[in-house]
Write a protein that holds these residues in place. Structure first.
Motif, short mmCIF file in Angstrom:
data_model
loop_
_atom_site.label_atom_id
_atom_site.label_comp_id
_atom_site.label_asym_id
_atom_site.label_seq_id
_atom_site.Cartn_x
_atom_site.Cartn_y
_atom_site.Cartn_z
N ASN A 12 0.86 -1.17 0.00
CA ASN A 12 0.00 0.00 0.00
C ASN A 12 0.89 1.22 0.00
OD1 ASN A 12 -1.49 2.27 1.02
ND2 ASN A 12 -3.13 0.82 1.39
N HIS A 13 0.68 2.06 -0.95
CA HIS A 13 1.59 3.17 -1.16
C HIS A 13 1.71 4.05 0.08
CE1 HIS A 13 2.84 7.02 -3.08
NE2 HIS A 13 3.72 6.21 -3.53
N HIS A 14 0.63 4.21 0.77
CA HIS A 14 0.65 5.08 1.94
C HIS A 14 1.37 4.38 3.08
CE1 HIS A 14 -0.36 8.80 3.55
NE2 HIS A 14 -1.37 8.47 4.29
N VAL A 23 -9.99 5.10 -1.03
CA VAL A 23 -8.85 5.68 -1.73
C VAL A 23 -8.90 7.19 -1.60
CG1 VAL A 23 -7.73 5.94 -3.97
CG2 VAL A 23 -8.89 3.82 -3.40
N ASP A 27 -3.40 9.78 -2.55
CA ASP A 27 -2.59 8.57 -2.57
C ASP A 27 -2.47 7.94 -3.94
OD1 ASP A 27 -3.96 7.49 0.61
OD2 ASP A 27 -2.22 8.74 0.13
N ILE A 28 -3.17 8.48 -4.89
CA ILE A 28 -3.13 7.87 -6.22
C ILE A 28 -1.74 8.06 -6.81
CG2 ILE A 28 -4.05 8.01 -8.57
CD1 ILE A 28 -6.70 8.86 -7.33
N ASP A 45 3.06 10.58 -6.18
CA ASP A 45 1.61 10.50 -6.11
C ASP A 45 0.96 11.86 -6.29
OD1 ASP A 45 1.48 10.06 -2.46
OD2 ASP A 45 1.74 11.86 -3.66
N THR A 427 -3.97 2.50 -9.19
CA THR A 427 -4.58 3.57 -8.38
C THR A 427 -3.64 3.92 -7.23
OG1 THR A 427 -6.66 2.50 -8.91
CG2 THR A 427 -6.76 4.39 -7.48
N ASN A 428 -3.94 3.48 -6.00
CA ASN A 428 -3.08 3.86 -4.89
C ASN A 428 -2.21 2.71 -4.42
OD1 ASN A 428 -5.28 2.41 -3.96
ND2 ASN A 428 -5.15 3.29 -1.91
#
Lengths: 442, 181
Positions: A12-14, A23, A27-28, A45, A427-428
């Protein structure tokens, strides 16, 4: 191509909020880029953050550093908000212990230095361990501070800010093979910068017409040749590519080569012009070929042949009859990127429903894979997917065109420079897939 | 082309035009400012739709003495493309929005119609409407803005195109860009 592909756990990017399934816009992921050795992977992002992943000795990528690259700004003169979204990241080739990358939003490019600190000096004369000033009367002898190991710290600092050179939105940056200059391209102009100089840039392409009413095309992407520092290519919204030689003139408005495929008059529709707009152009590692992506296809061009592409790959031709709906829901404006593998034998690009496609140029085989939590457990082998036309013969596990989720789009993908490791931004979420069976390129 | 197919195409073209106009309208409030590429693509679609709409209307009424230039007034006014009035269709579309100028697109085109003589083509015919065939397509409401009580209609001042973007937004009048609702 039949290669088995392992999935590493989705990142998860975050990073740290696994319970949050919604979402947030910020965070995208808006760009993904491996560095020249593949050891580092940077993502940018919509919230202006950059996250750098580093490859561990075991082969997995973990977060190395996170920093805020760009902040939202306001242009008071035009009453316009400038988005902090990172449009592109490009790494500089490594020349010393530190790593450098360029990141850009719509208007400003920044050079960031990423360095490690794993030692610190200890044993100061005037300060104690906590940093408080010692009482001078207690100092009886002189000592030389010694460098002691400490926990690894990754420091990121902005070294240059290249601002105020673009009236329009910056869509590309590309580092030159001379390692001294780079270019930034917006809708109508391309500027050449020296990495050390921030208050000046040279304009090398300007396609702005004297009368804006005469505007017919914009620049959509630009890249330097990987070996020849005088050559670069830029793509346009009309589907053309222009190769320019900086030795010919200071202003490269006149192209050296123009790559254009004649339009098929039978395929004309309301949306012909939109779908022919090139969203991304990439030189092959060899420098001999160009890879372009437009809405429905990916094309490989030979630098020596301007009249038509060498190869055309249909990414999702089943959408050709759905262009009107895709126009209404704005999907037709999506800008997909494309990527070469290290040996230039395979090309990759994203599609909808979290699908991404790979085409083997030699065997002419292609595969559709999906990047999703459900379909990829760690160490699982990715299963090829198939999209069938509505009403067509349907096999088990096929998905019909009408059930595709157009909100799940894979716009940004990257391929490791040497190995069969790919990074997919959905996406994220960032997915990293490794081909354990065929690790080496051939 | 059969009349039913022409009818379908006509309806389709009108729908696409309406969708495009609403997208154009919505893009003004987008964060990050107007996107030139997107605006250009929108204007290309609108031009295609408009051309097909008019050619399908011509097919429906083969005897109608359709003026080539005049009907282009109406839809193009709403999308602010006054340049499309030449006798032979100009190959280039005009994106309705420009980003680099600090004037709002409406004021700019307002200017261009009346003041910007350098940019006017010498071949531009009169914009007077001629004939029944050039009546406004029925999906577009009347051009004139509704006046507030006590308000008077006045011509745009010559310097209006140089107004700042903020001023231009407040002067946005409904007849410039009609949302397709």
């Amino acid at each position: 191509m039949g290669e088995d592909t392992d999935a590493t756990p989705t990142l998860n990017h975050h990073g740290f909020l696994p319970d949050h399934n919604y979402v947030t816009d910020a965070d995208i992921i808006s760009t993904v880029e491996f560095n020249h050795t593949g050891e580092l992977l940077a993502t940018g992002d919509k919230g202006g953050r950059v996250v750098i992943f580093q490859r561990e000795p075991e082969g997995e990528y973990n977060v190395y550093s996170t920093f805020q690259s760009h902040e939202p700004e306001f242009d008071y003169l035009k009453s316009l908000e400038i988005e902090e979204k990172i449009n592109k990241i490009r790494w500089l080739p490594q020349q010393n212990a530190a790593h450098f990358l360029l990141s850009t939003n719509d208007k400003t490019i920044k050079l960031w230095k990423v360095s490690e600190r794993d030692k610190r000096p200890e044993g100061y004369n005037l300060k104690d361990e906590e940093g408080h000033i010692k009482d001078i009367s207690t100092v009886t002898s002189l000592q030389v501070p010694v460098l002691m190991p400490m926990d690894l710290m990754v420091e990121v600092s902005p070294r240059r800010v290249y601002a105020n050179a673009h009236t329009y939105h910056v869509n590309s940056i590309s580092v030159n093979s001379d390692y001294e200059t780079y270019m930034s391209a917006d809708d109508l102009r391309i500027n050449l910068w020296h990495l050390d100089i921030t208050d000046r840039s040279f304009n090398i392409v300007d396609i702005k017409p004297a009368n804006m009413e005469d505007l017919t095309e914009v620049i959509t992407s630009a890249e330097f040749h990987p070996h020849h520092c005088n050559l670069f290519v830029y793509s346009s919204s009309k589907g053309t590519l222009r190769l320019c030689d900086m030795r010919e003139a200071a202003l490269c408005d006149k192209h050296s080569k123009l790559f254009e495929e004649p339009e098929d008059p039978s395929a004309r529709s309301f949306f012909s012009e939109i779908i022919s707009s090139v969203s991304d152009v990439k030189f092959s590692h060899s420098g001999r070929y160009l890879l372009t992506r437009d809405y429905l296809t990916a094309k490989v061009w030979d630098l020596n042949m301007e009249s038509k592409p060498l190869e055309t790959y249909q990414v999702h031709d089943y959408l050709r009859s759905k262009l009107c709906s895709l126009y209404e829901n704005d999907c037709i404006f999506d800008k997909f990127e494309c990527a070469w593998n290290g040996s230039d034998s395979v090309i990759m690009t994203g599609a909808y429903n979290n699908f991404f496609r790979m085409f083997d140029r030699n065997t002419k085989r292609d595969v559709t894979l999906e990047a999703s939590r459900e379909s990829s457990k760690p160490r699982a082998v990715l299963k090829p997917r198939r999209v069938c036309a509505a009403g067509g013969k349907r096999r088990k596990d096929d998905i019909s065109v009408d059930s595709l989720d157009f909100t799940k789009k894979i716009l940004h993908t990257a391929w490791h420079p040497n190995e069969n490791i790919i990074a997919i931004a959905a996406t994220n979420n960032l997915y990293i897939f490794q081909d354990k069976l065929n690790s080496e390129m051939h | 082309m059969s009349s039913t197919t022409a009818m379908e195409v006509n309806v389709e073209a009108r729908r696409i035009l309406a969708v495009s106009i609403s997208k154009l309208y919505a893009s003004r409030t987008q964060r990050g400012g107007l996107r030139l590429h997107r605006s250009l693509l929108l204007s290309l679609v609108m031009r295609s739709a408009r051309d097909i709409y008019h050619s399908s209307r011509e097919t429906e009424r083969p005897s109608g003495a359709q003026e080539e230039s005049a009907p282009e007034d109406q839809p193009m006014d709403t999308s602010s493309n006054p340049g499309e009035l030449k006798p032979q269709p100009r190959p280039e579309p005009q994106p309705p929005v420009t980003e680099d100028s600090d004037h709002n697109e409406e004021d700019e085109y307002d200017c261009e119609n009346t003041e910007d003589k350098e940019n006017l083509s010498p071949l531009r015919p009169s914009r007077k409407r001629r004939g029944k065939a050039s009546a406004a397509p029925d999906f577009l409401p009347s051009k004139r803005a509704r006046l507030e009580p006590g308000e008077e209609r006045y011509a745009a001042p010559p310097g209006s195109c140089r107004a700042g973007a903020a001023d231009a937004f407040t002067s946005l009048s409904p007849n410039r860009l009609i949302p397709a609702f």
